[in-house]
Design an enzyme around this catalytic site. Structure first.
Site, short mmCIF file in Angstrom:
data_model
loop_
_atom_site.label_atom_id
_atom_site.label_comp_id
_atom_site.label_asym_id
_atom_site.label_seq_id
_atom_site.Cartn_x
_atom_site.Cartn_y
_atom_site.Cartn_z
N ASP A 243 -20.58 -82.19 135.06
CA ASP A 243 -20.28 -82.36 133.63
C ASP A 243 -19.12 -83.34 133.43
O ASP A 243 -18.90 -83.83 132.32
CB ASP A 243 -19.90 -81.00 133.01
CG ASP A 243 -21.04 -80.40 132.19
OD1 ASP A 243 -21.93 -81.16 131.77
OD2 ASP A 243 -21.02 -79.17 131.97
N GLN B 169 -22.21 -73.58 131.53
CA GLN B 169 -22.56 -73.85 130.13
C GLN B 169 -21.47 -73.33 129.20
O GLN B 169 -21.10 -72.15 129.27
CB GLN B 169 -23.92 -73.19 129.81
CG GLN B 169 -24.43 -73.46 128.41
CD GLN B 169 -24.73 -74.95 128.16
OE1 GLN B 169 -25.29 -75.63 129.02
NE2 GLN B 169 -24.36 -75.45 127.00
N LYS C 253 -32.06 -78.37 130.25
CA LYS C 253 -31.49 -79.04 131.43
C LYS C 253 -32.29 -78.69 132.68
O LYS C 253 -32.57 -79.56 133.51
CB LYS C 253 -30.01 -78.63 131.60
CG LYS C 253 -29.11 -79.22 130.52
CD LYS C 253 -27.71 -78.63 130.55
CE LYS C 253 -26.90 -79.10 129.35
NZ LYS C 253 -25.60 -78.42 129.24
#
Ligand code: NAD
Length: 296
Positions: free
Chosen positions: A121, A98, A54
């Protein structure tokens, strides 16, 4: 005729190019780069790889990323304090934590602390609620990326029987909402579904996110169906395989995603899109308004 391949890698590349151009344009106008904060807790090797990918993707398109690596024993309160700081930091546009988190930290508590307009997200209940009400803002990356990939088939989704296998908060559930928004007739399958084969056989569009290699047999696929395989399963020999028997399913489907090179790259591309959207909605809007006032 074997299915056509839905090439997520190529589409993701073109999305990245578009984002790069936009970011360059903003820099030329004197604005700062978008900035994403990534929180990684512990040293899980798979999470480290995802985070690295990412960060690299951000760098390629001109998004700054700030990696904050916390030790596994960090307390929930410490993580919440960090999120508060990032929420209030005007130089941070997006915040990503994460997953999975160590067992002593409740992921829902952490996710709910992130400002919804920095939740790139798309996992915050506010953003999921907006999606459920057909008024999405920041959308969960994997399902939104799949919708972009489906557009490349030019197939009208309205009215299709869409079956989603797997109902996790991050993939399956928001996928169901995305497909409902496209006016599909949706069916949700999970571990306790009694006749998975029957549900799959009826699907014009099948999305599988179960995390179980070759769970879906190729001969279950309806002739002409679109098959989206989200599964990413690392085998003992190091190979990465999906949840669908790819070679056999390809003989029945009209379109199919490969693993790797299908959904995975689209997830990362959508994260970049979301980060740019958060930057445009937060930082850019305020600064453009400010400049307009100054120029008046
Ligand atoms: P999860 O473990 O949170 O959820 C799995 C879901 O599948 C559950 O709802 C469960 O009920 C269902 N399921 C499991 N076994 C089943 C079975 N035998 N029959 C029917 N349903 C079954 O998983 P997740 O986080 O949603 O991830 C699913 C898969 O997708 C994993 O392989 C993961 O690595 C992959 N993934 C890929 C991407 C990507 O970008 N390509 C993104 C996220 C997840």
């Amino acid at each position: 005729m074997p299915a056509q391949i839905l090439n997520g890698k190529a589409l993701a590349q073109s999305i990245r190019q578009q984002i790069t151009k936009k970011v360059q344009g903003y820099l030329e106008q004197g604005f700062r780069s978008p900035k994403l904060a990534v929180i990684l807790i512990g040293d899980d090797p798979a999470s480290e790889i995802y985070v690295r990918n990412k960060s690299q993707a951000c760098k390629q398109v001109g998004i700054n990323s700030k990696l904050i690596n916390l030790i596994k024993s960090v307390s929930e309160t410490q993580v919440l304090d960090l999120i508060d700081q990032l929420n209030n930091d005007i130089d941070i546009d997006g915040i990503l934590v994460q997953l999975p988190l160590p067992p002593h930290i409740a992921s829902h508590t952490i996710i709910e602390r992130i400002r919804p307009d920095k939740d790139v997200d798309g996992f915050h209940p506010y953003n999921l609620g907006r999606l459920a009400q057909k008024r999405p803002l920041l959308r969960p990356c994997t399902p939104a990326g799949i919708i972009e990939l489906l557009k490349t088939t030019s197939i009208e989704l309205c009215g299709l029987n869409a079956t989603v296998v797997g109902v996790s908060n991050i993939v399956g559930r928001p996928m169901l909402l995305e497909l409902l928004m496209k006016d599909c007739t949706v069916t949700a399958c999970h571990k306790l579904t009694r006749d998975l084969k029957k549900m799959v056989q009826e699907a014009d569009l099948l999305v599988v996110a179960a995390g179980s290699p070759d769970l879906i047999k190729g001969n279950w696929i309806k002739a002409g169906a679109i098959v989206i395989d989200v599964g990413m399963n690392r085998m003992d020999n190091g190979a990465l395989v999906g949840d669908v028997e790819f070679e056999k399913a390809k003989q029945h489907a009209s379109w199919i995603t490969p693993v790797p090179g299908g959904v995975g790259p689209m997830t990362v591309a959508t994260l970049l899109t979301n980060t740019l959207s958060a930057y445009e909605a937060l930082y850019l809007k305020q600064n453009q308004l400010y400049q307009r006032k100054v120029n008046q």
